[in-house]
Design a protein around this motif. Sequence first.
Motif, PDB file in Angstrom:
ATOM      1  N   ILE A  57       0.735  -1.173  -0.011  1.00  0.00           N
ATOM      2  CA  ILE A  57       0.045   0.025  -0.034  1.00  0.00           C
ATOM      3  C   ILE A  57       0.958   1.188   0.067  1.00  0.00           C
ATOM      4  N   GLY A  58       1.945   1.077   0.642  1.00  0.00           N
ATOM      5  CA  GLY A  58       2.854   2.451   0.819  1.00  0.00           C
ATOM      6  C   GLY A  58       3.365   2.773  -0.306  1.00  0.00           C
ATOM      7  N   ALA A  59       3.591   1.832  -1.327  1.00  0.00           N
ATOM      8  CA  ALA A  59       4.256   1.869  -2.749  1.00  0.00           C
ATOM      9  C   ALA A  59       3.269   2.189  -3.811  1.00  0.00           C
ATOM     10  N   LYS A  60       2.050   2.603  -3.220  1.00  0.00           N
ATOM     11  CA  LYS A  60       0.735   2.927  -4.315  1.00  0.00           C
ATOM     12  C   LYS A  60       0.514   1.918  -4.936  1.00  0.00           C
ATOM     13  N   GLY A  61       0.321   0.721  -4.561  1.00  0.00           N
ATOM     14  CA  GLY A  61      -0.045  -0.466  -5.291  1.00  0.00           C
ATOM     15  C   GLY A  61      -1.534  -0.532  -5.617  1.00  0.00           C
ATOM     16  N   HIS A  62      -1.742  -1.170  -6.637  1.00  0.00           N
ATOM     17  CA  HIS A  62      -3.151  -1.130  -7.326  1.00  0.00           C
ATOM     18  C   HIS A  62      -3.240  -2.666  -8.115  1.00  0.00           C
ATOM     19  N   ILE A  63      -4.439  -3.374  -7.572  1.00  0.00           N
ATOM     20  CA  ILE A  63      -4.678  -4.629  -8.318  1.00  0.00           C
ATOM     21  C   ILE A  63      -5.590  -4.478  -9.071  1.00  0.00           C
ATOM     22  N   THR A  64      -5.308  -4.994 -10.434  1.00  0.00           N
ATOM     23  CA  THR A  64      -6.337  -5.217 -11.412  1.00  0.00           C
ATOM     24  C   THR A  64      -6.561  -6.798 -11.725  1.00  0.00           C
ATOM     25  N   THR A  78      -5.322 -14.255 -10.306  1.00  0.00           N
ATOM     26  CA  THR A  78      -4.091 -13.667 -11.034  1.00  0.00           C
ATOM     27  C   THR A  78      -4.607 -11.979 -11.192  1.00  0.00           C
ATOM     28  N   ALA A  79      -3.559 -11.237 -11.349  1.00  0.00           N
ATOM     29  CA  ALA A  79      -3.914  -9.745 -11.551  1.00  0.00           C
ATOM     30  C   ALA A  79      -2.567  -9.257 -12.024  1.00  0.00           C
ATOM     31  N   ASP A  80      -2.826  -7.961 -12.572  1.00  0.00           N
ATOM     32  CA  ASP A  80      -1.807  -6.945 -12.965  1.00  0.00           C
ATOM     33  C   ASP A  80      -1.704  -6.188 -11.819  1.00  0.00           C
ATOM     34  N   TRP A  81      -0.427  -6.292 -11.079  1.00  0.00           N
ATOM     35  CA  TRP A  81       0.100  -5.600  -9.933  1.00  0.00           C
ATOM     36  C   TRP A  81       0.910  -4.390 -10.470  1.00  0.00           C
ATOM     37  N   VAL A  82       0.683  -3.207 -10.133  1.00  0.00           N
ATOM     38  CA  VAL A  82       1.153  -1.883 -10.463  1.00  0.00           C
ATOM     39  C   VAL A  82       1.628  -1.209  -9.098  1.00  0.00           C
ATOM     40  N   SER A  83       2.986  -0.673  -8.797  1.00  0.00           N
ATOM     41  CA  SER A  83       3.094  -0.100  -7.680  1.00  0.00           C
ATOM     42  C   SER A  83       4.497   0.722  -8.011  1.00  0.00           C
ATOM     43  N   GLY A  88       3.978  -6.055 -12.292  1.00  0.00           N
ATOM     44  CA  GLY A  88       3.976  -7.136 -13.311  1.00  0.00           C
ATOM     45  C   GLY A  88       2.811  -8.037 -13.087  1.00  0.00           C
ATOM     46  N   PRO A  89       2.753  -9.107 -13.794  1.00  0.00           N
ATOM     47  CA  PRO A  89       1.548 -10.116 -13.494  1.00  0.00           C
ATOM     48  C   PRO A  89       1.978 -10.840 -12.115  1.00  0.00           C
ATOM     49  N   SER A  90       0.870 -11.027 -11.388  1.00  0.00           N
ATOM     50  CA  SER A  90       1.300 -11.548 -10.169  1.00  0.00           C
ATOM     51  C   SER A  90      -0.043 -12.424  -9.664  1.00  0.00           C
ATOM     52  N   ARG A  91       0.224 -13.481  -8.822  1.00  0.00           N
ATOM     53  CA  ARG A  91      -0.649 -14.280  -8.239  1.00  0.00           C
ATOM     54  C   ARG A  91      -1.015 -14.267  -6.902  1.00  0.00           C
ATOM     55  N   PHE A  92      -2.248 -13.728  -6.190  1.00  0.00           N
ATOM     56  CA  PHE A  92      -2.554 -13.617  -5.135  1.00  0.00           C
ATOM     57  C   PHE A  92      -3.295 -14.809  -4.512  1.00  0.00           C
ATOM     58  N   THR A  93      -2.696 -15.741  -3.455  1.00  0.00           N
ATOM     59  CA  THR A  93      -3.520 -16.807  -3.161  1.00  0.00           C
ATOM     60  C   THR A  93      -3.960 -16.614  -1.582  1.00  0.00           C
TER      61      THR A  93
END
Length: 109
Positions: A57-64, A78-83, A88-93
């Motif tokens: 969050i402190g890195a201004k993260g955004h999940i799509t 699965t998501a596009d993560w931007v911070s 880059g593409p990421s997986r959140f389990t």
Amino acid sequence: MGVSELPDPISRFVEVVNQGNTESFLNFFPSDGIVDDWGRRFVGHNAIRDWSNREFIGAKGHITVTGIEKTKNGISVTADWVSNYFTGPSRFTFILKGKKIQELRITGE
């Protein structure tokens, strides 16, 4: 694919992260909750807060959200993560315990 298709509490989690709300983010985890970020483990609210302030969050993260899969113990997103820290593409389990996130594992897609 959108947040509205995610089950609760994951949909609210994504919304809170995208809003940059650290306190609400921490409330999703029990006191012994875990974040495993590419093998680095952060246990408990203080450790998760410190990690999030630097890299999430402190890195201004955004999940799509780009995909959802039910797992044995929870949900994998699965998501596009931007911070400002990593993009880059990421997986959140998510491993759930009731309405709480007992463990969040973040890896590459």
